[in-house]
Design an enzyme around this catalytic site. Structure first.
Site, mmCIF file in Angstrom:
data_model
loop_
_atom_site.group_PDB
_atom_site.id
_atom_site.type_symbol
_atom_site.label_atom_id
_atom_site.label_comp_id
_atom_site.label_asym_id
_atom_site.label_seq_id
_atom_site.Cartn_x
_atom_site.Cartn_y
_atom_site.Cartn_z
ATOM 1 N N ARG A 230 5.474 4.594 -6.273
ATOM 2 C CA ARG A 230 5.181 4.667 -4.844
ATOM 3 C C ARG A 230 4.906 6.125 -4.487
ATOM 4 O O ARG A 230 5.399 7.038 -5.154
ATOM 5 C CB ARG A 230 6.375 4.138 -4.033
ATOM 6 C CG ARG A 230 6.260 4.373 -2.523
ATOM 7 C CD ARG A 230 7.462 3.854 -1.763
ATOM 8 N NE ARG A 230 7.545 4.436 -0.426
ATOM 9 C CZ ARG A 230 8.457 4.120 0.471
ATOM 10 N NH1 ARG A 230 9.386 3.224 0.178
ATOM 11 N NH2 ARG A 230 8.463 4.706 1.656
ATOM 12 N N HIS A 231 4.105 6.327 -3.426
ATOM 13 C CA HIS A 231 3.941 7.662 -2.863
ATOM 14 C C HIS A 231 5.233 8.020 -2.125
ATOM 15 O O HIS A 231 5.449 7.582 -0.986
ATOM 16 C CB HIS A 231 2.766 7.708 -1.880
ATOM 17 C CG HIS A 231 1.429 7.540 -2.523
ATOM 18 N ND1 HIS A 231 0.932 8.403 -3.463
ATOM 19 C CD2 HIS A 231 0.463 6.599 -2.334
ATOM 20 C CE1 HIS A 231 -0.273 8.015 -3.831
ATOM 21 N NE2 HIS A 231 -0.573 6.917 -3.162
ATOM 22 N N VAL A 232 6.091 8.792 -2.734
ATOM 23 C CA VAL A 232 7.349 9.168 -2.093
ATOM 24 C C VAL A 232 7.837 10.469 -2.709
ATOM 25 O O VAL A 232 7.667 10.705 -3.916
ATOM 26 C CB VAL A 232 8.421 8.052 -2.254
ATOM 27 C CG1 VAL A 232 8.792 7.838 -3.714
ATOM 28 C CG2 VAL A 232 9.654 8.351 -1.420
ATOM 29 N N ARG B 89 4.120 8.902 -7.425
ATOM 30 C CA ARG B 89 2.779 9.424 -7.617
ATOM 31 C C ARG B 89 2.291 10.284 -6.443
ATOM 32 O O ARG B 89 2.486 9.941 -5.280
ATOM 33 C CB ARG B 89 1.797 8.289 -7.880
ATOM 34 C CG ARG B 89 1.713 7.236 -6.793
ATOM 35 C CD ARG B 89 0.844 6.071 -7.262
ATOM 36 N NE ARG B 89 0.511 5.165 -6.189
ATOM 37 C CZ ARG B 89 1.227 4.100 -5.854
ATOM 38 N NH1 ARG B 89 2.343 3.843 -6.504
ATOM 39 N NH2 ARG B 89 0.834 3.305 -4.880
ATOM 40 N N ASP C 225 -3.725 2.340 -1.280
ATOM 41 C CA ASP C 225 -4.580 2.262 -2.461
ATOM 42 C C ASP C 225 -4.139 1.142 -3.395
ATOM 43 O O ASP C 225 -4.422 1.173 -4.575
ATOM 44 C CB ASP C 225 -4.584 3.594 -3.214
ATOM 45 C CG ASP C 225 -3.196 4.023 -3.627
ATOM 46 O OD1 ASP C 225 -3.075 5.124 -4.168
ATOM 47 O OD2 ASP C 225 -2.237 3.262 -3.411
#
Length: 432
Positions: free
Chosen positions: A167-169, A109, A396
């Site tokens: 995950r932010h990746v 994301r 978050d």
């Protein structure tokens, strides 16, 4: 000497001691003549050998088929996808757990593009549909070393299927390290709006609490927290210039060092990955259509997502994530942002056009009859890149835990289990 009895048809009598009880079958004496009248039963030694060889090949093939584990996995997946069945499905031993197709989904994301709303929906859907939602407590590390990539890919690949990892990746190439490439999904938004949302969110948080921004950025100085957005842009502060503004494309370009450099190379590579590895890249401005397409493409994961999203209780929770104290920069400042984010906008409009094309294929009408005019850009000069400060993606997940465990939505503790994965804790929800 007593002569042998002769059968009327010639030859010795088949019943020398008398006919069996009930009499002999009619016409038995003429069986040779009957057989001689059937030419297809006249077999030579060569024909007999050919038949036996064919039977042997068939038996060996059947044995090899069973020893090899049956039909190819691709045909089994395809049969399951099409909903076909065989005799063994109904009469054979109990089948193993049937996995959906696909059974491995990754949502890497993009920050401030509706990801908290989607993750909240996924938590509800994982409990409802029984898939394995895998999340991470690492939110500010999007770029990984080669060893970190290998370790993360290994741990994702060994998660219980069907799983959805989020995950932010930046994009990970599983096949490069010998893994099965999963299906990717993502959502982006207008680059300037994303930047403004992140700028004010880091400073003032959202409607969940007036003081939550103090927890997220405790080291931010007061003069930085209340820095006017126009001054930040016009005076070319690091937060309002490249490479910090080059944010969306690396999520699709990948882990290569050049993916962090604003330019055509990263842009084209991001487009290529969208075409080859992403099932869907949606537009936040049209989130309901994004959810509708996800429900059609991945029903095992997203069935019923639109009705949950439209539920008044969920809307109430979603409104709490709106960033507060957001102001609009001056037209001059906005034009400067357009110039600095030229490649981001090229990518955004490319994705938007692909998304609208997909909507038309499914009979969905776009929300706007005509696309807005694209901003006019100046070609920026080559920029030297530097490592940006690693606080773009904030934690978050904590607020989701609080909401998820509130009295209205509290679930039994045994429905949430912790799994330790390679130095980072991931939470798996649902699944059976």
């Amino acid at each position: 000497m007593k002569k042998k009895q002769q059968h009327p048809g010639g030859g010795a009598d088949p019943w020398p001691h008398g006919a069996p009880l009930g009499g002999a079958p009619p016409g038995l004496g003429s069986w040779k003549r009957w057989v001689s009248q059937l030419p297809f039963l006249r077999l030579s030694l060569r024909d007999y050998g050919f038949c036996m060889a064919t039977l042997l090949v068939f038996c060996l093939g059947s044995l090899f088929y069973q020893l090899s584990g049956g039909p190819p996995r691709f045909l089994l997946d395809l049969r399951q996808y099409l909903g076909n069945s065989t005799y063994l499905d109904d009469h054979g031993p109990p089948p193993s757990k049937v996995l959906p197709f696909p059974s491995q989904v990754v949502y890497n994301r993009v920050g401030k593009c509706g990801s908290r709303t989607v993750v909240l929906l996924l938590r509800i859907l994982s409990e409802k549909h029984g898939f394995n939602l895998v999340t991470s407590d690492i939110h500010n590390k999007t770029r990984l070393t080669k060893n970190e990539q290998m370790e993360l890919i290994k741990n994702i690949s060994t998660a219980e299927q069907p799983y959805l990892f989020t995950r932010h990746v930046h994009f990970l190439n599983f096949s490069r390290f010998g893994g099965d490439q999963p299906v990717y999904i993502n959502i982006i938004r207008d680059p300037v709006n994303r930047f403004l949302s992140n700028y004010f969110f880091r400073r003032f948080g959202d409607w969940r609490g007036e003081q939550n921004h103090m927890i997220r950025t405790p080291s931010m100085r007061q003069e930085e927290r209340y820095l006017d957005i126009n001054e930040c842009i016009l005076e070319n502060y690091p937060e309002c210039s490249n490479p910090r503004l080059f944010y969306i494309i690396p999520y699709f370009c990948g882990q290569h060092p050049r993916c962090r450099e604003p330019g055509e190379w990263a842009l084209e590579r991001a487009k290529l990955n969208v075409n080859e590895n992403f099932l869907l890249v949606g537009i936040l401005e049209e989130l309901e259509d994004v959810l509708l397409l996800l429900e059609r493409f991945l029903p095992h994961y997203f069935k019923g997502v639109l009705s949950i999203y439209k539920d008044p209780e969920h809307r109430k929770l979603g409104n709490m994530t709106v960033t507060v104290r957001k102001t609009v920069p001056s037209p001059e400042a906005v034009q400067i942002l357009y110039q600095r984010m030229r490649y981001e906008y090229e990518f955004y409009h490319y994705v938007k056009e692909q998304f609208h094309l997909l909507k038309r294929k499914f009979g969905l009408k776009s929300q706007v009859s005509q696309p807005p005019l694209r901003p006019q850009f100046f070609i920026p000069s080559p920029l030297e890149t530097e490592e940006p400060i690693g606080d773009e993606e904030q934690d978050d997940e904590k607020w989701l835990e609080d909401i998820y465990k509130s009295p209205e939505r509290r679930q039994p503790e045994d429905r949430l289990r912790q799994t330790q994965l390679a130095g980072c804790v991931v939470q798996t929800h649902g699944g059976s």
